[in-house]
Design an enzyme around this catalytic site. Sequence first.
Site, short mmCIF file in Angstrom:
data_model
loop_
_atom_site.label_atom_id
_atom_site.label_comp_id
_atom_site.label_asym_id
_atom_site.label_seq_id
_atom_site.Cartn_x
_atom_site.Cartn_y
_atom_site.Cartn_z
N GLN A 78 21.93 -30.92 13.62
CA GLN A 78 21.05 -31.27 14.74
C GLN A 78 21.89 -31.71 15.93
OE1 GLN A 78 17.50 -31.30 14.34
NE2 GLN A 78 17.44 -31.57 16.53
N PHE A 79 22.43 -30.75 16.67
CA PHE A 79 23.32 -31.09 17.78
C PHE A 79 22.61 -31.89 18.87
CE2 PHE A 79 21.45 -27.44 19.84
CZ PHE A 79 21.55 -27.71 21.20
N THR A 80 21.30 -31.79 18.96
CA THR A 80 20.57 -32.50 20.02
C THR A 80 20.63 -34.02 19.82
OG1 THR A 80 18.45 -32.26 18.88
CG2 THR A 80 19.03 -30.57 20.50
#
Length: 147
Positions: A78-80
């Site tokens: 989940q790079f966000t």
Amino acid sequence: MIVVLQRVNRSWVEIDGKVVSEIGRGINILLGVVKGDTAEDIDKLVKKIPFLRIFEDEKGKMNLSLIDVGGEALVISQFTLAGNVKKGRRPSFDQAEQPEKAKQLYELFIKKLSEYLPVKTGVFAADMKVFIENDGPVTFVINSKDL
């Protein structure tokens, strides 16, 4: 590393309408890799997560760990989670690790966590639909830098 950890009754991941991974009772882990993260960050998280007493005992108290209840984990990249919304209205992802290194750390996290419990995963960098039946709801945000 930033983790959003949710106690779940069940959770699953779909890609193009097909279930690619699913778990029953356990934890859903959204994992964000931040620039500067290392194997040391992984070790801190892996020493903490399987042993967190976030499941209820027979008296209804959060007194049991994921290992105690025989649960499993579903880990989703989940790079966000590394997003910064301080300036303007469009998030900045300058602090998110580059994809190649983030994938290496994501895979190392999964490998090390798998030494303690059953782990299933999403697909790194894929467009996924994640279904989470949060139990409680019980949700924790953990930053490896705080451990």
